[in-house]
Scaffold this motif. Structure first.
Motif, PDB file in Angstrom:
ATOM      1  N   ILE A  32       0.731  -1.177   0.113  1.00 18.65           N
ATOM      2  CA  ILE A  32       0.141  -0.040  -0.001  1.00 18.65           C
ATOM      3  C   ILE A  32       0.921   1.179  -0.048  1.00 18.65           C
ATOM      4  O   ILE A  32       0.416   2.310  -0.253  1.00 18.65           O
ATOM      5  N   SER A  33       2.374   1.074   0.438  1.00 16.86           N
ATOM      6  CA  SER A  33       3.037   2.222   0.588  1.00 16.86           C
ATOM      7  C   SER A  33       3.262   2.887  -0.935  1.00 16.86           C
ATOM      8  O   SER A  33       3.927   3.972  -1.176  1.00 16.86           O
ATOM      9  N   SER A  34       3.054   1.858  -2.085  1.00 16.02           N
ATOM     10  CA  SER A  34       3.331   2.367  -3.396  1.00 16.02           C
ATOM     11  C   SER A  34       2.215   3.471  -3.980  1.00 16.02           C
ATOM     12  O   SER A  34       2.254   3.920  -4.970  1.00 16.02           O
ATOM     13  N   TYR A  35       1.123   3.551  -3.048  1.00 17.41           N
ATOM     14  CA  TYR A  35       0.016   4.276  -3.703  1.00 17.41           C
ATOM     15  C   TYR A  35      -0.825   5.407  -2.873  1.00 17.41           C
ATOM     16  O   TYR A  35      -0.476   5.402  -1.502  1.00 17.41           O
ATOM     17  N   SER A  36      -1.418   6.211  -3.442  1.00 14.91           N
ATOM     18  CA  SER A  36      -2.079   7.276  -2.890  1.00 14.91           C
ATOM     19  C   SER A  36      -3.500   6.390  -2.567  1.00 14.91           C
ATOM     20  O   SER A  36      -4.013   5.668  -3.721  1.00 14.91           O
ATOM     21  N   ILE A  37      -3.971   6.444  -1.502  1.00 14.52           N
ATOM     22  CA  ILE A  37      -5.364   5.777  -0.988  1.00 14.52           C
ATOM     23  C   ILE A  37      -6.481   6.986  -0.892  1.00 14.52           C
ATOM     24  O   ILE A  37      -6.073   7.720  -0.152  1.00 14.52           O
ATOM     25  N   GLY A  38      -7.392   6.774  -1.818  1.00  9.26           N
ATOM     26  CA  GLY A  38      -8.941   7.437  -1.714  1.00  9.26           C
ATOM     27  C   GLY A  38      -9.863   6.922  -1.263  1.00  9.26           C
ATOM     28  O   GLY A  38      -9.872   5.834  -1.464  1.00  9.26           O
ATOM     29  N   TRP A  39     -10.913   7.532  -0.477  1.00  6.76           N
ATOM     30  CA  TRP A  39     -11.902   7.093  -0.123  1.00  6.76           C
ATOM     31  C   TRP A  39     -13.257   7.823  -0.896  1.00  6.76           C
ATOM     32  O   TRP A  39     -13.110   9.010  -0.819  1.00  6.76           O
TER      33      TRP A  39
END
Length: 125
Positions: A32-39
């Protein structure tokens, strides 16, 4: 990367819930550290809307005006998980909440390549 959203449920107005978005997979790109995470969220009969996003480092966060000051994003890359702390919940927060992964912390849903299955949040008045 595969994303799993969890933590939804029933809360009273003014209450709190914490959603989690966990990543899984077998390759480096699954971290998950490879990505921006959106909700994002989608209420019955309404279009999906942006809620919040956090950069892969955690240094940048963006919130929709409707949740600013009430919702807080955080991430624990060691646990491969991003959290959405939701406080002071309102009935209008009722929706299915989805987490998604993208290369940058943007608000546009079409930019996100990977999506979790969604978790239902219901806020009673």
């Amino acid at each position: 990367v595969q994303l799993q959203a969890s933590g939804g449920g029933l809360a009273q107005a003014g209450g709190s819930l914490r959603l989690s978005c966990a990543a899984s997979g077998r390759t480096f790109s699954s971290y998950i550290s490879s990505y921006s995470i959106g909700w994002f969220r989608q209420a019955p009969g309404k279009e999906r809307e942006f809620v919040a996003t956090i950069s892969n480092s955690g240094r940048t966060t963006v919130y929709a005006d409707s949740v600013k000051g009430r919702f807080t994003l955080s991430r624990d890359n060691a646990k491969n998980t991003v959290y959405l702390q939701m406080n002071s919940l309102k009935p209008e927060d009722t929706a299915v909440y989805y987490c998604a992964a993208a290369g940058t912390p943007v608000t546009r849903s079409s930019t996100y390549n990977y999506w979790g299955q969604g978790t239902l949040v219901t806020v009673s008045s």
